[in-house]
Design a protein around this motif. Structure first.
Motif, PDB file in Angstrom:
ATOM      1  N   GLY A   1     -11.931 -57.671  23.027  1.00  0.00           N
ATOM      2  CA  GLY A   1     -13.326 -58.091  23.009  1.00  0.00           C
ATOM      3  C   GLY A   1     -13.513 -59.598  23.102  1.00  0.00           C
ATOM      4  O   GLY A   1     -14.355 -60.089  23.849  1.00  0.00           O
TER       5      GLY A   1
ATOM      6  N   GLY B   1     -11.145 -51.047  18.939  1.00  0.00           N
ATOM      7  CA  GLY B   1      -9.773 -51.068  18.468  1.00  0.00           C
ATOM      8  C   GLY B   1      -9.292 -49.807  17.787  1.00  0.00           C
ATOM      9  O   GLY B   1      -9.733 -48.692  18.087  1.00  0.00           O
ATOM     10  N   SER B   2      -8.395 -50.007  16.817  1.00  0.00           N
ATOM     11  CA  SER B   2      -7.752 -48.862  16.167  1.00  0.00           C
ATOM     12  C   SER B   2      -7.547 -49.142  14.689  1.00  0.00           C
ATOM     13  O   SER B   2      -7.716 -50.275  14.224  1.00  0.00           O
ATOM     14  CB  SER B   2      -6.402 -48.587  16.834  1.00  0.00           C
ATOM     15  OG  SER B   2      -5.546 -49.695  16.630  1.00  0.00           O
TER      16      SER B   2
ATOM     17  N   CYS C   1      -5.198 -57.780  15.549  1.00  0.00           N
ATOM     18  CA  CYS C   1      -4.087 -58.644  15.937  1.00  0.00           C
ATOM     19  C   CYS C   1      -4.011 -59.913  15.084  1.00  0.00           C
ATOM     20  O   CYS C   1      -2.976 -60.196  14.489  1.00  0.00           O
ATOM     21  CB  CYS C   1      -4.238 -58.989  17.414  1.00  0.00           C
ATOM     22  SG  CYS C   1      -2.973 -60.080  18.015  1.00  0.00           S
TER      23      CYS C   1
ATOM     24  N   GLY D   1     -21.479 -58.753  12.192  1.00  0.00           N
ATOM     25  CA  GLY D   1     -22.072 -57.535  11.654  1.00  0.00           C
ATOM     26  C   GLY D   1     -21.488 -56.313  12.327  1.00  0.00           C
ATOM     27  O   GLY D   1     -20.793 -56.418  13.346  1.00  0.00           O
TER      28      GLY D   1
HETATM   29  P1  FAD Z   1      -8.673 -54.582  17.511  1.00  0.00           P
HETATM   30  O1  FAD Z   1      -7.775 -55.747  17.457  1.00  0.00           O
HETATM   31  O2  FAD Z   1      -8.404 -53.450  16.595  1.00  0.00           O
HETATM   32  O3  FAD Z   1     -10.134 -55.144  17.279  1.00  0.00           O
HETATM   33  C1  FAD Z   1     -11.241 -54.318  17.216  1.00  0.00           C
HETATM   34  C2  FAD Z   1     -12.351 -55.060  16.514  1.00  0.00           C
HETATM   35  O4  FAD Z   1     -13.521 -54.254  16.579  1.00  0.00           O
HETATM   36  C3  FAD Z   1     -12.085 -55.306  15.026  1.00  0.00           C
HETATM   37  O5  FAD Z   1     -12.184 -56.682  14.751  1.00  0.00           O
HETATM   38  C4  FAD Z   1     -13.178 -54.517  14.313  1.00  0.00           C
HETATM   39  O6  FAD Z   1     -13.668 -55.176  13.155  1.00  0.00           O
HETATM   40  C5  FAD Z   1     -14.246 -54.426  15.397  1.00  0.00           C
HETATM   41  N1  FAD Z   1     -15.138 -53.297  15.232  1.00  0.00           N
HETATM   42  C6  FAD Z   1     -14.827 -51.990  15.005  1.00  0.00           C
HETATM   43  N2  FAD Z   1     -15.955 -51.257  14.880  1.00  0.00           N
HETATM   44  C7  FAD Z   1     -16.984 -52.117  15.059  1.00  0.00           C
HETATM   45  C8  FAD Z   1     -18.391 -51.952  15.041  1.00  0.00           C
HETATM   46  N3  FAD Z   1     -18.954 -50.782  14.807  1.00  0.00           N
HETATM   47  N4  FAD Z   1     -19.151 -53.037  15.243  1.00  0.00           N
HETATM   48  C9  FAD Z   1     -18.605 -54.255  15.472  1.00  0.00           C
HETATM   49  N5  FAD Z   1     -17.276 -54.459  15.499  1.00  0.00           N
HETATM   50  C10 FAD Z   1     -16.475 -53.403  15.295  1.00  0.00           C
HETATM   51  N6  FAD Z   1       0.375 -55.822  19.389  1.00  0.00           N
HETATM   52  C11 FAD Z   1       1.106 -56.649  20.159  1.00  0.00           C
HETATM   53  O7  FAD Z   1       0.841 -56.770  21.362  1.00  0.00           O
HETATM   54  N7  FAD Z   1       2.158 -57.359  19.626  1.00  0.00           N
HETATM   55  C12 FAD Z   1       2.497 -57.255  18.323  1.00  0.00           C
HETATM   56  O8  FAD Z   1       3.436 -57.906  17.872  1.00  0.00           O
HETATM   57  C13 FAD Z   1       1.729 -56.395  17.495  1.00  0.00           C
HETATM   58  N8  FAD Z   1       2.017 -56.276  16.183  1.00  0.00           N
HETATM   59  C14 FAD Z   1       1.234 -55.492  15.385  1.00  0.00           C
HETATM   60  C15 FAD Z   1       1.539 -55.405  14.050  1.00  0.00           C
HETATM   61  C16 FAD Z   1       0.770 -54.611  13.210  1.00  0.00           C
HETATM   62  C17 FAD Z   1       1.112 -54.541  11.744  1.00  0.00           C
HETATM   63  C18 FAD Z   1      -0.344 -53.906  13.747  1.00  0.00           C
HETATM   64  C19 FAD Z   1      -1.215 -53.082  12.872  1.00  0.00           C
HETATM   65  C20 FAD Z   1      -0.657 -53.991  15.087  1.00  0.00           C
HETATM   66  C21 FAD Z   1       0.135 -54.778  15.930  1.00  0.00           C
HETATM   67  N9  FAD Z   1      -0.128 -54.884  17.298  1.00  0.00           N
HETATM   68  C22 FAD Z   1       0.642 -55.686  18.076  1.00  0.00           C
HETATM   69  C23 FAD Z   1      -1.223 -54.126  17.939  1.00  0.00           C
HETATM   70  C24 FAD Z   1      -2.432 -55.026  18.202  1.00  0.00           C
HETATM   71  O9  FAD Z   1      -2.880 -55.573  16.981  1.00  0.00           O
HETATM   72  C25 FAD Z   1      -3.535 -54.202  18.853  1.00  0.00           C
HETATM   73  O10 FAD Z   1      -3.026 -53.590  20.017  1.00  0.00           O
HETATM   74  C26 FAD Z   1      -4.706 -55.088  19.257  1.00  0.00           C
HETATM   75  O11 FAD Z   1      -5.245 -55.764  18.146  1.00  0.00           O
HETATM   76  C27 FAD Z   1      -5.799 -54.236  19.918  1.00  0.00           C
HETATM   77  O12 FAD Z   1      -6.872 -55.040  20.278  1.00  0.00           O
HETATM   78  P2  FAD Z   1      -8.333 -54.437  20.419  1.00  0.00           P
HETATM   79  O13 FAD Z   1      -9.172 -55.582  20.873  1.00  0.00           O
HETATM   80  O14 FAD Z   1      -8.294 -53.223  21.232  1.00  0.00           O
HETATM   81  O15 FAD Z   1      -8.760 -53.955  18.966  1.00  0.00           O
END
Ligand code: FAD
Length: 462
Positions: free
Chosen positions: A17, A147-148, A43, A116
């Motif tokens: 995002g 995300g997840s 992340c 929010g």
């Molecule tokens: P996310 O990072 O999960 O972000 C989603 C965001 O959406 C969050 O901030 C959340 O608050 C927000 N959100 C959810 N619902 C709402 C809503 N209703 N309204 C507004 N906001 C909302 N990946 C790597 O590539 N390398 C690594 O070394 C690595 N290490 C990891 C270690 C751990 C312990 C974990 C748990 C994960 C790791 N990952 C790693 C995976 C990586 O963190 C995720 O793949 C990445 O963060 C996914 O990005 P995203 O933008 O899809 O979602």
């Protein structure tokens, strides 16, 4: 209710995002990104960055503590101690520096960040609960990037001694013993770090081996190192609930065992997050638990894109970022589609694993005849001088044309080789290109050169 409008509304400021919003802002697209947490998502707040901080601190402590036990290289050190509360505070400092940096980048790009939780009304409207009250946001285009979150086991709900990766990264006291349920990359990265800090660690994995998504050749050095670190690995084992005495019940192939552990870390996977955002009510087409997308990250609803973990595997930050940048450019009217040849993956265990492109088995399953070349770090001068000779680099190429299909490595510090591996694959390199590239000496990267040469039967240093 206060109202706002924009061209592009991004729900979630994780790597998917926030990158989408920055790129869209740079391209002059009027953009709002919404998140209740500091920008950076899983992340930056509870994933990649905090875990790498803990792993690094554990490595440093272990190195010094080991010197005390067995002085090597003529260096001796004694009296190493670890204060996990201070380590966690140091990690928190890095996290706030980075999340603050992302907020600054969004501002600089002209994207508006609304703090929010968003709930979608339809594909063009969301109501955001902000500390100042609800805000209705109208948009022409929507990007779902929520995300997840960690999967909870019904028999081991999070709370008390049963912790998620989020909790493990916030501990201020070192558990004397730790049971890790799930031998995937998150469980093993954290389990290894806690073992190096001094916890007695047991890993419980249901599959016949740990890191089942990697081939056995790659995971063998990790298994050997876990054994050397005193980590007990139970494979083909299923964790049940807690016994009356508070021990973790584990079913093994040949019986059962109660494991006594101060903390039980459950890392059995992650699932898409979207319940709070009202995503289900949009009735988008699904791909299992994930949102189904096409090669432009379009969902089944016109004007609604989805990126990152919510769209499925590989759930990695850099995939989410690449999708985010692509969708921003599409929103700005650029003709873009997903045409990447490889998404590299790094497992920050000890030794680290890098995987980019196809393994020999994967290529063979696709009916492609391959040649492989493997160069062990035991033959690398650089590996010897750094005291870590375990692991190798392996190149897989088409037998007919020499086109490189995959590059894999396991070894200390090989994560930094991932960029070169991905570049070679993205540029469509052949074995001749790998062989014809001058690699700096002495570096671990030379192992790629030698693996390429070896695949052509021309190895020089082995
Ligand atoms: P996310 O990072 O999960 O972000 C989603 C965001 O959406 C969050 O901030 C959340 O608050 C927000 N959100 C959810 N619902 C709402 C809503 N209703 N309204 C507004 N906001 C909302 N990946 C790597 O590539 N390398 C690594 O070394 C690595 N290490 C990891 C270690 C751990 C312990 C974990 C748990 C994960 C790791 N990952 C790693 C995976 C990586 O963190 C995720 O793949 C990445 O963060 C996914 O990005 P995203 O933008 O899809 O979602």
């Amino acid at each position: 209710m206060r109202e706002m409008s924009c061209r592009l509304l991004v729900i979630g400021a994780g790597p998917g995002g926030y990158v989408c919003a920055i790129r869209a802002g740079q391209l002059g697209v009027d953009t709002i990104v919404v998140d209740p947490e500091p920008p950076g998502g899983t992340c930056l707040n509870v994933g990649c960055i905090p875990s790498k901080a803990l792993i690094h601190a554990a490595d440093e402590f272990h190195r010094i503590a080991r010197l005390a036990a067995a002085p090597a290289m003529g260096i001796a050190a004694t009296g190493a101690t670890i204060d996990l509360a201070a380590t966690t505070a140091w990690k928190d400092g890095i996290v706030s520096k980075l999340t603050g940096g992302v907020a600054g980048l969004l501002r600089k790009a002209g994207a508006r960040l609304v703090a929010g939780e968003a709930r979608l009304r339809d594909g063009k409207t969301a109501v955001v609960s902000t500390p100042e009250g609800p805000v209705m946001i109208h948009a022409e285009l929507l990007v779902i990037a929520t995300g997840s979150e960690p999967v909870e086991l019904p028999s081991l709900p999070f709370g008390g001694r049963v912790i998620s990766s989020n909790d493990a990264l916030a501990l201020t006291g070192l558990p004397e013993s730790l049971a890790v349920v799930g031998g995937g990359y998150i469980g093993l990265e954290l389990g290894t770090a806690f073992a190096k800090l001094g916890s007695r660690v047991t890993v419980i994995e249901a599959a016949p081996r740990i890191l089942p998504q990697y081939d056995a050749e790659l995971t063998r050095p990790v298994m050997q190192r876990l054994a050397a670190l005193g980590v007990r690995v139970l494979t083909g084992a299923r964790a049940g609930g807690m016994s009356a005495t508070g021990a973790l019940r584990v079913a093994l192939a040949d019986g059962a065992e109660d494991i006594v552990a101060e903390k039980v870390l459950v890392t059995v996977g992650r699932r898409p997050r979207g319940a709070g955002a009202g995503i289900a009510e949009l009735r988008l087409e699904m791909d299992g638990p994930f949102l189904k997308i096409d090669d432009r990250c379009r969902t089944s609803m016109r004007g609604v894109h989805a990126i990152g973990d919510v769209t499925g595997e590989p759930m990695l930050a850099h995939r989410a970022m690449a999708q985010g940048a692509m969708v921003a450019e599409i929103a700005a009217g650029k003709p873009r589609a997903w045409d990447h040849r490889a998404i590299p993956a790094v497992c920050f265990t000890d030794p680290e694993i890098v995987s980019a492109g196809l393994s020999p088995e994967e290529a063979q399953r696709q009916g492609v005849e391959v040649v492989t070349g493997l160069f062990p770090f035991s033959a690398s001068g650089r590996a010897m001088t750094s005291g870590r000779e375990d692991g190798f680099v392996r190149v897989t190429a088409r037998k007919d044309s020499g086109e490189v299909l995959g590059i894999h490595a396991v070894g200390a510090g090989v994560s930094e080789l991932a960029a070169g591996f991905a570049l070679a694959l993205e540029m469509g390199a052949g074995l001749e290109d790998v062989a014809g590239t001058i690699h700096a000496h002495p570096t671990r990267g030379e192992a790629l050169h030698e693996a390429g040469l070896r695949a052509m039967g021309r190895a020089l240093h082995i």
